[in-house]
Write a protein that holds these residues in place. Structure first.
Motif, PDB file in Angstrom:
ATOM      1  N   HIS A   1       4.583   0.624  -2.621  1.00 39.17           N
ATOM      2  CA  HIS A   1       4.256   0.267  -3.998  1.00 39.17           C
ATOM      3  C   HIS A   1       3.187   1.198  -4.573  1.00 39.17           C
ATOM      4  O   HIS A   1       3.463   2.016  -5.447  1.00 39.17           O
ATOM      5  N   SER A   2       1.982   1.115  -4.058  1.00 39.47           N
ATOM      6  CA  SER A   2       0.875   1.895  -4.630  1.00 39.47           C
ATOM      7  C   SER A   2       1.052   3.398  -4.407  1.00 39.47           C
ATOM      8  O   SER A   2       1.012   4.193  -5.349  1.00 39.47           O
ATOM      9  N   ALA A   3       1.270   3.792  -3.143  1.00 44.05           N
ATOM     10  CA  ALA A   3       1.424   5.220  -2.849  1.00 44.05           C
ATOM     11  C   ALA A   3       2.714   5.766  -3.446  1.00 44.05           C
ATOM     12  O   ALA A   3       2.753   6.908  -3.916  1.00 44.05           O
ATOM     13  N   ASP A  42       0.806  -1.223   0.000  1.00 44.53           N
ATOM     14  CA  ASP A  42       0.000   0.000   0.000  1.00 44.53           C
ATOM     15  C   ASP A  42       0.838   1.271   0.000  1.00 44.53           C
ATOM     16  O   ASP A  42       0.558   2.213  -0.755  1.00 44.53           O
ATOM     17  N   HIS A  57       8.069  -0.986 -11.351  1.00 45.83           N
ATOM     18  CA  HIS A  57       7.989  -0.097 -10.194  1.00 45.83           C
ATOM     19  C   HIS A  57       9.338   0.546  -9.904  1.00 45.83           C
ATOM     20  O   HIS A  57       9.403   1.737  -9.583  1.00 45.83           O
ATOM     21  N   ARG A  93       4.216   4.823  -6.213  1.00 43.18           N
ATOM     22  CA  ARG A  93       3.997   5.021  -7.649  1.00 43.18           C
ATOM     23  C   ARG A  93       3.171   6.282  -7.900  1.00 43.18           C
ATOM     24  O   ARG A  93       3.464   7.063  -8.811  1.00 43.18           O
ATOM     25  N   THR A  94       2.151   6.488  -7.056  1.00 40.16           N
ATOM     26  CA  THR A  94       1.320   7.691  -7.201  1.00 40.16           C
ATOM     27  C   THR A  94       2.129   8.952  -6.937  1.00 40.16           C
ATOM     28  O   THR A  94       1.993   9.957  -7.646  1.00 40.16           O
ATOM     29  N   LEU A  95       2.974   8.921  -5.909  1.00 39.66           N
ATOM     30  CA  LEU A  95       3.806  10.077  -5.589  1.00 39.66           C
ATOM     31  C   LEU A  95       4.745  10.417  -6.736  1.00 39.66           C
ATOM     32  O   LEU A  95       4.902  11.594  -7.096  1.00 39.66           O
ATOM     33  N   SER A  96       5.351   9.407  -7.329  1.00 42.57           N
ATOM     34  CA  SER A  96       6.240   9.645  -8.463  1.00 42.57           C
ATOM     35  C   SER A  96       5.492  10.290  -9.627  1.00 42.57           C
ATOM     36  O   SER A  96       5.986  11.227 -10.261  1.00 42.57           O
ATOM     37  N   ALA A  97       4.277   9.811  -9.893  1.00 42.51           N
ATOM     38  CA  ALA A  97       3.469  10.370 -10.981  1.00 42.51           C
ATOM     39  C   ALA A  97       3.073  11.808 -10.690  1.00 42.51           C
ATOM     40  O   ALA A  97       3.089  12.670 -11.585  1.00 42.51           O
ATOM     41  N   LEU A  98       2.716  12.100  -9.441  1.00 43.65           N
ATOM     42  CA  LEU A  98       2.339  13.469  -9.069  1.00 43.65           C
ATOM     43  C   LEU A  98       3.523  14.426  -9.191  1.00 43.65           C
ATOM     44  O   LEU A  98       3.366  15.566  -9.644  1.00 43.65           O
ATOM     45  N   CYS A  99       4.704  13.960  -8.799  1.00 40.87           N
ATOM     46  CA  CYS A  99       5.900  14.791  -8.927  1.00 40.87           C
ATOM     47  C   CYS A  99       6.191  15.073 -10.401  1.00 40.87           C
ATOM     48  O   CYS A  99       6.588  16.192 -10.761  1.00 40.87           O
TER      49      CYS A  99
END
Length: 226
Positions: free
Chosen positions: A57-59, A54, A149, A61-67
């Protein structure tokens, strides 16, 4: 700009390629995965652990995309407020991030290599094949190489290229940020049984190669940057 901006990247890229080749030759993927599997009692007990699945991995990946989205917005603002050349470092950084992860994603579908948890050796249903060996038709659904990832972290080694043209003294720190993110994401997946160590190393090789091109692209226009 440093007189030899390519040297750290070329040196690191050469080292990582050598390590990746040595791991494949010695089948160190299996040795390390065996140790991780044994420590977990012969099953991937950490596969769905909240910290790894959670958060990292999931968070992660989301953080990298937001950055990456922030980088795009900054590039757009600088391009609109000043000029395209003024936004070029941000634009090249964003393009590098997208290119690295897209190349890894595309290669995953071409190489048809499995994750540790796919193989009979670790409780799966497929027979193990070295990365660059031919695979049977029954393995065609596998797509775990290079590490997807890990690439979301290693792609940020492109901060090295970006920092060279914004704050050169932070270039090595930028490279360290990308390496740190990639290592964290990579180890996360190894502990979950999602990747062998070589999978992440080849993602790093791709990211470093893309960053080398980014440095070259910015080097050609450095005199015109604001």
């Amino acid at each position: 700009m440093p007189a030899t901006p390519f040297r750290p990247l070329i040196g690191l890229l050469t080292l990582v390629i050598a390590v990746a080749v040595a791991i494949e030759w010695a089948q160190a993927d299996l040795w390390l995965a065996d140790r991780i599997f044994e420590v977990q009692g012969g099953r991937w007990v950490l596969r769905e652990h909240w910290l790894l699945e959670d958060l990292l991995h999931s968070a992660g990946r989301t953080l990298s995309a937001l950055c990456a989205l922030v980088v795009l917005l900054v590039a757009g603002y600088r391009g609109w407020r000043y000029s395209f050349k003024a936004a070029l470092p941000e634009a090249v950084l964003f393009a590098s991030l997208i290119t690295s992860t897209a190349l890894v994603s595309a290669l995953k579908r071409v190489t048809q290599v499995g994750c540790p948890w796919d193989y009979q050796r670790y409780g799966g249903s497929h027979s193990y094949h070295p990365i660059f060996s031919p695979r049977a038709a029954t393995d065609l659904a596998l797509n775990c190489f290079p590490g997807g990832h890990a690439s979301a972290g290693y792609a940020w080694v492109a901060l090295y290229a970006y920092a060279l043209y914004r704050q050169p003294r932070w270039a090595m720190a930028g490279l360290g940020v990308g390496l740190g993110m990639g290592i964290i994401f990579d180890v996360t997946q190894q502990l979950r049984g999602a990747h062998f160590i070589s999978h992440g190393l080849w993602s790093l090789i791709i990211a470093l190669s893309v960053t080398l091109f980014a440095v070259h692209r910015l080097d050609r226009t450095h005199g015109a940057l604001t």
